[in-house]
Design a protein around this motif. Sequence first.
Motif, short mmCIF file in Angstrom:
data_model
loop_
_atom_site.label_atom_id
_atom_site.label_comp_id
_atom_site.label_asym_id
_atom_site.label_seq_id
_atom_site.Cartn_x
_atom_site.Cartn_y
_atom_site.Cartn_z
N LYS A 110 0.83 -1.21 0.00
CA LYS A 110 0.00 0.00 0.00
C LYS A 110 0.86 1.26 0.00
O LYS A 110 0.41 2.34 0.35
CB LYS A 110 -0.93 0.00 1.22
N GLY A 111 2.15 1.09 -0.37
CA GLY A 111 3.04 2.23 -0.49
C GLY A 111 3.77 2.61 0.78
O GLY A 111 4.43 3.64 0.82
N GLY A 112 3.66 1.81 1.81
CA GLY A 112 4.33 2.11 3.07
C GLY A 112 5.64 1.36 3.23
O GLY A 112 6.09 0.64 2.35
N GLY A 113 6.23 1.52 4.38
CA GLY A 113 7.48 0.85 4.70
C GLY A 113 7.32 -0.34 5.62
O GLY A 113 8.30 -0.94 6.03
N ASN A 114 6.08 -0.66 6.00
CA ASN A 114 5.76 -1.83 6.83
C ASN A 114 6.55 -1.83 8.15
O ASN A 114 7.02 -2.86 8.61
CB ASN A 114 6.00 -3.13 6.06
N GLN A 115 6.65 -0.64 8.77
CA GLN A 115 7.39 -0.53 10.03
C GLN A 115 6.51 -0.80 11.25
O GLN A 115 6.99 -0.78 12.38
CB GLN A 115 8.03 0.86 10.16
N GLY A 116 5.24 -1.02 11.03
CA GLY A 116 4.32 -1.29 12.13
C GLY A 116 2.92 -1.49 11.58
O GLY A 116 2.70 -1.40 10.37
N PRO A 117 1.97 -1.79 12.46
CA PRO A 117 0.60 -1.99 12.00
C PRO A 117 -0.02 -0.67 11.53
O PRO A 117 0.45 0.42 11.88
CB PRO A 117 -0.12 -2.50 13.25
N MET A 118 -1.06 -0.78 10.72
CA MET A 118 -1.82 0.39 10.29
C MET A 118 -2.72 0.83 11.44
O MET A 118 -3.05 0.05 12.34
CB MET A 118 -2.67 0.07 9.07
N GLY A 119 -3.15 2.07 11.39
CA GLY A 119 -4.04 2.60 12.41
C GLY A 119 -5.33 1.80 12.55
O GLY A 119 -5.81 1.56 13.66
N GLY A 120 -5.88 1.34 11.42
CA GLY A 120 -7.10 0.53 11.48
C GLY A 120 -6.89 -0.79 12.18
O GLY A 120 -7.77 -1.28 12.90
N GLU A 121 -5.70 -1.36 12.00
CA GLU A 121 -5.38 -2.61 12.71
C GLU A 121 -5.27 -2.35 14.21
O GLU A 121 -5.73 -3.16 15.03
CB GLU A 121 -4.07 -3.20 12.17
N LEU A 122 -4.70 -1.21 14.58
CA LEU A 122 -4.62 -0.86 16.00
C LEU A 122 -6.01 -0.59 16.58
O LEU A 122 -6.26 -0.88 17.75
CB LEU A 122 -3.72 0.35 16.21
N PHE A 123 -6.89 -0.05 15.77
CA PHE A 123 -8.27 0.18 16.19
C PHE A 123 -8.92 -1.14 16.60
O PHE A 123 -9.54 -1.25 17.66
CB PHE A 123 -9.04 0.84 15.04
N VAL A 124 -8.75 -2.16 15.77
CA VAL A 124 -9.28 -3.49 16.07
C VAL A 124 -8.59 -4.05 17.32
O VAL A 124 -9.24 -4.57 18.23
CB VAL A 124 -9.13 -4.45 14.87
N ALA A 125 -7.28 -3.91 17.38
CA ALA A 125 -6.52 -4.41 18.53
C ALA A 125 -6.90 -3.70 19.82
O ALA A 125 -6.86 -4.30 20.90
CB ALA A 125 -5.02 -4.27 18.27
N SER A 126 -7.27 -2.43 19.73
CA SER A 126 -7.63 -1.69 20.94
C SER A 126 -8.84 -2.29 21.63
O SER A 126 -8.92 -2.32 22.86
CB SER A 126 -7.85 -0.21 20.65
N LEU A 127 -9.79 -2.81 20.86
CA LEU A 127 -10.94 -3.48 21.47
C LEU A 127 -10.47 -4.71 22.23
O LEU A 127 -10.84 -4.92 23.39
CB LEU A 127 -11.97 -3.86 20.41
N GLY A 128 -9.62 -5.52 21.60
CA GLY A 128 -9.12 -6.73 22.25
C GLY A 128 -8.27 -6.43 23.47
O GLY A 128 -8.40 -7.09 24.51
N GLY A 129 -7.42 -5.45 23.39
CA GLY A 129 -6.55 -5.10 24.51
C GLY A 129 -7.33 -4.58 25.70
O GLY A 129 -7.08 -4.97 26.85
N CYS A 130 -8.28 -3.71 25.44
CA CYS A 130 -9.12 -3.16 26.51
C CYS A 130 -9.94 -4.27 27.16
O CYS A 130 -10.00 -4.39 28.38
CB CYS A 130 -10.03 -2.08 25.92
N PHE A 131 -10.55 -5.09 26.33
CA PHE A 131 -11.37 -6.18 26.83
C PHE A 131 -10.54 -7.16 27.66
O PHE A 131 -10.94 -7.57 28.75
CB PHE A 131 -12.05 -6.92 25.67
N MET A 132 -9.36 -7.55 27.15
CA MET A 132 -8.54 -8.56 27.84
C MET A 132 -8.10 -8.07 29.21
O MET A 132 -8.09 -8.84 30.17
CB MET A 132 -7.34 -8.93 26.97
N SER A 133 -7.73 -6.80 29.32
CA SER A 133 -7.32 -6.30 30.64
C SER A 133 -8.48 -6.36 31.62
O SER A 133 -8.30 -6.68 32.80
CB SER A 133 -6.74 -4.89 30.54
N ASN A 134 -9.69 -6.09 31.15
CA ASN A 134 -10.87 -6.19 32.00
C ASN A 134 -11.20 -7.64 32.34
O ASN A 134 -11.65 -7.94 33.44
CB ASN A 134 -12.08 -5.51 31.34
N LEU A 135 -10.99 -8.55 31.39
CA LEU A 135 -11.27 -9.96 31.63
C LEU A 135 -10.33 -10.53 32.69
O LEU A 135 -10.77 -11.20 33.63
CB LEU A 135 -11.15 -10.76 30.33
#
Length: 133
Positions: free
Chosen positions: A34-59
């Motif tokens: 997608k024209g990037g340097g693949n140095q990390g996840p995209m913001g949309g991927e972090l958006f999805v991960a944020s739900l999992g991370g928040c939920f897991m800490s509460n679990l």
Amino acid sequence: MPEVTTTISQIEGSTAARTQIREHELATDRPAEKGGGNQGPMGGELFVASLGGCFMSNLVAAFQARGIEPKGLSATVSGTLNGTPPRFQKMTMAVNGHGIDRNQMEKMVLVAERGCIVANTLKQFMDVDISVG
């Protein structure tokens, strides 16, 4: 009112950005295709991960508050994109744990879901389906 603040800045000479959260740092970038340097996840991927991370800490906290040290907890989170411009229409999460009674797991998932700031926010705008896998 409490606030959560992060600082995001371009990494000079690249397509990536550096995100500073408290004393933690991570890079975001687009994949090479997608024209990037693949140095990390995209913001949309972090958006999805944020739900999992928040939920897991509460679990984990829900189990620990009841004197149970959970083992082998995991969650698989998916975000479904739709529309033009694209946006997330639905988030699904399948939660698993090793050696945990299903009824107990379902109760703890409900407690964690109620306490998850990200899930509580997203549910105002889209379907969020969290279940025991």
